[in-house]
Enzyme design. Structure first.
Site, short mmCIF file in Angstrom:
data_model
loop_
_atom_site.label_atom_id
_atom_site.label_comp_id
_atom_site.label_asym_id
_atom_site.label_seq_id
_atom_site.Cartn_x
_atom_site.Cartn_y
_atom_site.Cartn_z
N ASN A 9 0.87 -1.18 0.00
CA ASN A 9 0.00 0.00 0.00
C ASN A 9 0.91 1.22 0.00
O ASN A 9 1.49 1.57 1.02
CB ASN A 9 -0.90 -0.03 1.25
N LYS A 11 0.13 4.31 -0.39
CA LYS A 11 -0.49 5.52 0.15
C LYS A 11 -0.20 6.70 -0.80
O LYS A 11 -0.06 6.49 -2.00
CB LYS A 11 -0.01 5.79 1.58
N HIS A 95 -9.46 1.47 4.83
CA HIS A 95 -8.18 1.67 5.51
C HIS A 95 -8.39 2.65 6.66
O HIS A 95 -9.17 3.60 6.54
CB HIS A 95 -7.13 2.21 4.53
N GLU A 97 -6.76 5.03 7.71
CA GLU A 97 -6.50 6.44 7.37
C GLU A 97 -7.71 7.07 6.69
O GLU A 97 -7.97 8.26 6.86
CB GLU A 97 -5.23 6.54 6.50
N GLU A 167 -5.38 -4.66 10.65
CA GLU A 167 -4.37 -3.63 10.80
C GLU A 167 -4.62 -2.84 12.08
O GLU A 167 -5.40 -1.87 12.08
CB GLU A 167 -4.42 -2.66 9.61
N GLY A 173 2.56 2.44 10.59
CA GLY A 173 3.54 3.50 10.41
C GLY A 173 4.29 3.90 11.68
O GLY A 173 4.98 4.90 11.70
N SER A 208 3.38 -1.97 10.26
CA SER A 208 4.84 -2.01 10.45
C SER A 208 5.47 -3.37 10.15
O SER A 208 6.39 -3.79 10.85
CB SER A 208 5.21 -1.55 11.86
P1 PGA Z 1 2.89 0.37 7.56
O1 PGA Z 1 1.44 0.61 6.89
O2 PGA Z 1 3.41 -0.94 7.02
O3 PGA Z 1 3.71 1.55 7.12
O4 PGA Z 1 2.68 0.33 9.03
C1 PGA Z 1 0.53 -0.45 6.72
C2 PGA Z 1 -0.77 0.07 6.15
O5 PGA Z 1 -1.19 1.17 6.53
O6 PGA Z 1 -1.42 -0.59 5.32
#
Ligand code: PGA
Length: 246
Positions: A9, A11, A95, A97, A167, A173, A208
């Protein structure tokens, strides 16, 4: 047997030039026959270029969102048909976000999930709790509610047509990954909620995931792969995670 799946992903990251570079590196590093399916989800404007650059490779791709509407006066939105026209296999929906910054409710996410499966686009449904919810021991309640909104709308057979990504919001992140055991507990719960219909549904872990944490996560019974953010922007890291799943 569920197929191991690793999805990157991106983003709102990577320029056009970086996209070209990343895709070239990935297709070169992931040639040949593999057990695991590898997918990338670049930003919308790069999907056409992605289709072109991945044409000869065995890496598939998807979008980071999809409209709940089929077509019409919805400025800025992109429909499932349009994504399929470009060659997308997947669309991420819900997601955290988008739930947080775009105020997407579980009901809206369920509509998007339905719009995708109706057209044969495979939704990747993201679910997960915040730090405060985990501390209040609400993890299963939150994840259960997020799943049930989609089950209410699409039924268990409908949900089984997609992929689920667990998640935990506190792990995205932040560099703080859930331990394999913590993740497995929630994955087993998700598997239970999906019922017998969901036995073949891939449940990915996201938050992460790095090359040095991937193998232990993938060794868990109900962890079928990963949704990878940060590490998917580095060819070598992403390929290492893909190899761990293979
Ligand atoms: P990350 O993001 O691996 O940077 O933690 C995962 C995601 O948001 O899908």
């Amino acid at each position: 047997m569920r197929r191991p799946t690793v999805v990157g992903n991106w983003k709102m990251n990577a320029s056009f030039a970086q996209t070209t570079e990343l895709l070239a590196g990935l297709s070169e590093g992931w040639s040949g026959v593999h057990k695991a399916e590898v997918a990338v989800c670049p930003p919308y404007p790069y999907l056409a270029k992605t289709a072109e650059l991945l044409e000869q490779s065995n890496i598939v791709f998807g979008s980071q969102d999809v409209s709940q509407h089929e077509s019409g006066a919805y400025t800025g939105q992109v429909s499932a048909d349009m994504l399929l026209d470009l060659g997308c296999k997947y669309a991420i929906v819900g997601h955290s976000e988008r739930r947080e910054y775009q105020g997407e409710s579980s009901e809206l996410v369920a509509e998007k999930f339905e719009a995708a499966i109706n057209k044969g686009l495979t939704p990747i449904l993201c679910v997960g709790e915040t730090q405060a919810e985990r501390e209040s021991e609400l993890t299963f309640d939150v994840v259960g509610q997020q799943l049930r909104a989609v089950i209410d709308r699409c039924g268990l057979e409908g949900v089984a047509k997609g992929v689920v990504a667990y998640e935990p919001v506190w792990a995205i992140g932040t560099g703080l990954s859930a331990t394999p055991e913590m993740a497995q507990d929630v994955h087993a719960y998700i598997r239970e909620v999906l019922g017998p219909e969901g036995e073949q549904t891939a449940i990915l872990y996201g938050g992460s995931v790095k090359p040095d944490t991937a193998a232990a996560l993938f060794a868990q019974q109900d962890i079928d792969g990963a949704l990878v953010g940060g590490a998917s922007l580095k060819v070598e890291d992403f390929l290492a995670i893909c190899r761990a799943a293979d």
